[in-house]
Scaffold this active site. Structure first.
Site, PDB file in Angstrom:
ATOM      1  N   GLU A   1      -0.869  14.448   3.725  1.00 17.39           N
ATOM      2  CA  GLU A   1      -2.184  13.794   3.714  1.00 17.39           C
ATOM      3  C   GLU A   1      -3.156  14.663   4.494  1.00 17.39           C
ATOM      4  O   GLU A   1      -2.818  15.099   5.598  1.00 17.39           O
ATOM      5  CB  GLU A   1      -2.092  12.418   4.362  1.00 17.39           C
ATOM      6  CG  GLU A   1      -1.296  11.451   3.506  1.00 17.39           C
ATOM      7  CD  GLU A   1      -1.168  10.070   4.122  1.00 17.39           C
ATOM      8  OE1 GLU A   1      -1.716   9.845   5.218  1.00 17.39           O
ATOM      9  OE2 GLU A   1      -0.521   9.223   3.514  1.00 17.39           O
TER      10      GLU A   1
ATOM     11  N   THR B   1       2.688   1.853  -0.295  1.00 19.61           N
ATOM     12  CA  THR B   1       1.806   1.760   0.881  1.00 19.61           C
ATOM     13  C   THR B   1       2.615   2.043   2.148  1.00 19.61           C
ATOM     14  O   THR B   1       2.174   1.713   3.246  1.00 19.61           O
ATOM     15  CB  THR B   1       1.148   0.363   1.008  1.00 19.61           C
ATOM     16  OG1 THR B   1       2.182  -0.617   1.049  1.00 19.61           O
ATOM     17  CG2 THR B   1       0.195   0.074  -0.127  1.00 19.61           C
TER      18      THR B   1
ATOM     19  N   HIS C   1      -5.147   6.496   2.273  1.00 20.47           N
ATOM     20  CA  HIS C   1      -4.423   5.820   3.361  1.00 20.47           C
ATOM     21  C   HIS C   1      -5.319   4.806   4.092  1.00 20.47           C
ATOM     22  O   HIS C   1      -5.586   4.925   5.295  1.00 20.47           O
ATOM     23  CB  HIS C   1      -3.861   6.846   4.367  1.00 20.47           C
ATOM     24  CG  HIS C   1      -2.707   6.309   5.159  1.00 20.47           C
ATOM     25  ND1 HIS C   1      -1.675   7.110   5.602  1.00 20.47           N
ATOM     26  CD2 HIS C   1      -2.427   5.052   5.599  1.00 20.47           C
ATOM     27  CE1 HIS C   1      -0.804   6.362   6.274  1.00 20.47           C
ATOM     28  NE2 HIS C   1      -1.250   5.114   6.292  1.00 20.47           N
TER      29      HIS C   1
ATOM     30  N   MET D   1      12.384  -5.131   2.786  1.00 21.23           N
ATOM     31  CA  MET D   1      11.834  -6.484   2.941  1.00 21.23           C
ATOM     32  C   MET D   1      11.567  -6.774   4.414  1.00 21.23           C
ATOM     33  O   MET D   1      12.234  -7.600   5.040  1.00 21.23           O
ATOM     34  CB  MET D   1      12.796  -7.493   2.315  1.00 21.23           C
ATOM     35  CG  MET D   1      12.258  -8.902   2.191  1.00 21.23           C
ATOM     36  SD  MET D   1      10.717  -9.037   1.291  1.00 21.23           S
ATOM     37  CE  MET D   1      11.219  -9.757  -0.284  1.00 21.23           C
ATOM     38  N   GLY D   2      10.583  -6.092   4.980  1.00 21.39           N
ATOM     39  CA  GLY D   2      10.172  -6.362   6.354  1.00 21.39           C
ATOM     40  C   GLY D   2       8.903  -7.189   6.355  1.00 21.39           C
ATOM     41  O   GLY D   2       8.665  -7.990   5.432  1.00 21.39           O
ATOM     42  N   ARG D   3       8.066  -6.995   7.380  1.00 19.83           N
ATOM     43  CA  ARG D   3       6.843  -7.803   7.514  1.00 19.83           C
ATOM     44  C   ARG D   3       5.921  -7.619   6.307  1.00 19.83           C
ATOM     45  O   ARG D   3       5.471  -8.595   5.689  1.00 19.83           O
ATOM     46  CB  ARG D   3       6.102  -7.400   8.799  1.00 19.83           C
ATOM     47  CG  ARG D   3       6.794  -7.822  10.066  1.00 19.83           C
ATOM     48  CD  ARG D   3       6.107  -7.193  11.274  1.00 19.83           C
ATOM     49  NE  ARG D   3       6.352  -5.769  11.324  1.00 19.83           N
ATOM     50  CZ  ARG D   3       7.101  -5.158  12.249  1.00 19.83           C
ATOM     51  NH1 ARG D   3       7.641  -5.856  13.214  1.00 19.83           N
ATOM     52  NH2 ARG D   3       7.283  -3.854  12.210  1.00 19.83           N
ATOM     53  N   ILE D   4       5.621  -6.362   5.961  1.00 14.78           N
ATOM     54  CA  ILE D   4       4.641  -6.118   4.896  1.00 14.78           C
ATOM     55  C   ILE D   4       5.257  -6.427   3.526  1.00 14.78           C
ATOM     56  O   ILE D   4       4.612  -7.041   2.667  1.00 14.78           O
ATOM     57  CB  ILE D   4       4.091  -4.681   4.974  1.00 14.78           C
ATOM     58  CG1 ILE D   4       3.377  -4.468   6.329  1.00 14.78           C
ATOM     59  CG2 ILE D   4       3.120  -4.407   3.823  1.00 14.78           C
ATOM     60  CD1 ILE D   4       2.974  -3.040   6.631  1.00 14.78           C
TER      61      ILE D   4
END
Ligand code: NAP
Length: 346
Positions: free
Chosen positions: A268, A237, A287, A155-158
């Protein structure tokens, strides 16, 4: 003579112009990233390096640059491609580009949730392959999101931005895990932090937003998939390495979970023969989380400002160590206040 810097790919003009006012700028012009040999040779003698998440920046690169190297500015918020300890040992500042890509990345996560919940991938394939024959009362049935439970891992910024969008738009109930207590989040979403096992068992949608670190590598594997609901949707993500992809394939193929949406994979690009490419219940994007004109413009300016400050021996405004560095944090907050309502071309 002006100081030299190396920019590992063409980035938006907003940042390049700032850099060109101060430095002799060497920009890698190719479509594909510089290989190891190219990085080691192009960094020689630079005071600053603007790197991308596809560039591994370790002690060897720092030593190849030389003792005048003052700063590494990653053109990303994640910085798992950089050996920060090696940089700290050498007195090299490391910066990233937080906040300005939060909404763009959260939007991508929400898009993947919708795509996975409503079979967009299989539907588009049906149209493209000329298999669309009729309106099907029982075909391509997805799941509603309204009132369902959203589990945010990290539960950070994004993570918080995704929760806001899915609560505001779809009335979802939020549960989450993180490393530290978050009373303001508990208050905002009328929730409490739960254990990972509880999150996996309760959530209809699980969205991953941790950075990639030793604790989060393969944090979603066979055991975790076994705890998820059969209708669960998993969206990533964050970084590909957070999921054990062999376990993911098994869970999707056997339909022990409903669907997945991935903006990131490991490696990737995903290899051509990866079986994940063939699954109709797995939507994969290359991405593109932060890929908006506005976010990339702002990221370029932040990265440039990091290199300008570092080369002058000043605290960099967006340090990956800002938690430990209150002065840098204050400068960063001022920048974000200035640009967070701008037109996108600071
Ligand atoms: P952030 O604010 O630092 O959030 C990361 C969160 O992960 C933090 O809240 C942290 O918890 C949590 N976390 C770390 N280790 C954990 C663990 N072992 N268990 C549970 N939670 C853990 O970073 P952000 O700006 O939201 O970005 C998150 C990540 O998204 C980046 O690191 C990057 O890899 C990825 N990203 C991807 C794209 C893309 O294009 N797809 C774009 C931007 C970012 P605490 O707060 O409790 O420490």
């Amino acid at each position: 003579m002006r100081n030299k810097i190396f920019v590992a790919r063409i980035i938006p003009d907003a940042g390049l112009q700032l850099l060109r006012q101060q430095f002799d700028v060497d920009v890698w012009q190719e479509f594909l990233p510089p290989n190891r040999e190219a990085i080691l040779s192009r960094v020689k003698g630079v005071v600053g390096l603007l790197s991308l998440l596809s560039d591994r920046i370790d002690a060897e690169v720092m030593d190849a640059a030389g003792p005048q190297l003052r700063g590494i500015a990653n053109f990303a918020v994640g910085y798992n491609n950089i050996d920060v300890a090696a940089a700290v040992e050498r007195g090299i500042a490391v910066g990233n580009t937080p906040d300005v890509l939060t909404d763009a990345t959260a939007d991508t996560a929400v898009g993947l949730v919708l795509a996975a919940a409503r079979h967009f991938q299989a539907s588009i394939l049906q149209v493209r392959s000329l298999q669309w024959k009729t309106w099907e009362p029982m075909g391509l049935l997805g799941h509603d999101l309204n009132g369902k439970t959203l589990g945010i891992v990290g539960m950070g910024r994004i993570g918080a931005a995704v929760a806001r969008k899915l609560v505001g738009g779809w009335g979802m109930r939020v549960v989450y895990t993180s490393r530290s207590p978050k009373p303001e989040i508990d208050h905002e979403f009328n929730t409490t932090q739960v254990s990972m096992d509880d999150l996996l068992a309760q959530s209809d949608v699980i969205s991953l937003h941790t950075d990639l670190n030793e604790q989060t590598k393969h944090m979603i594997g066979d055991r975790e998939f076994a705890l998820m609901k059969p209708n669960a949707i998993l969206v990533n993500t964050a970084r590909g390495g957070v999921i054990d992809q062999v376990a993911l394939y098994k869970a999707l193929k056997s339909k022990s979970i409903f669907a997945a949406g991935l903006d990131v994979t490991d490696p990737e690009p995903l290899p051509n023969d990866s079986p994940l490419r063939e699954l109709e219940n797995c939507t994969i994007l290359p991405h593109i989380g932060s890929a908006t004109v506005e976010a990339r413009d702002r990221m370029s300016v932040m990265a440039a400002q990091n290199l300008i400050a570092a080369s002058a021996g000043q605290p960099i405004p967006f340090s990956v160590r800002r938690v430990l560095d209150p002065i840098a944090n204050q400068i960063g907050q001022r920048f974000n206040a200035k640009f967070s309502h701008g037109s996108g071309s600071p």
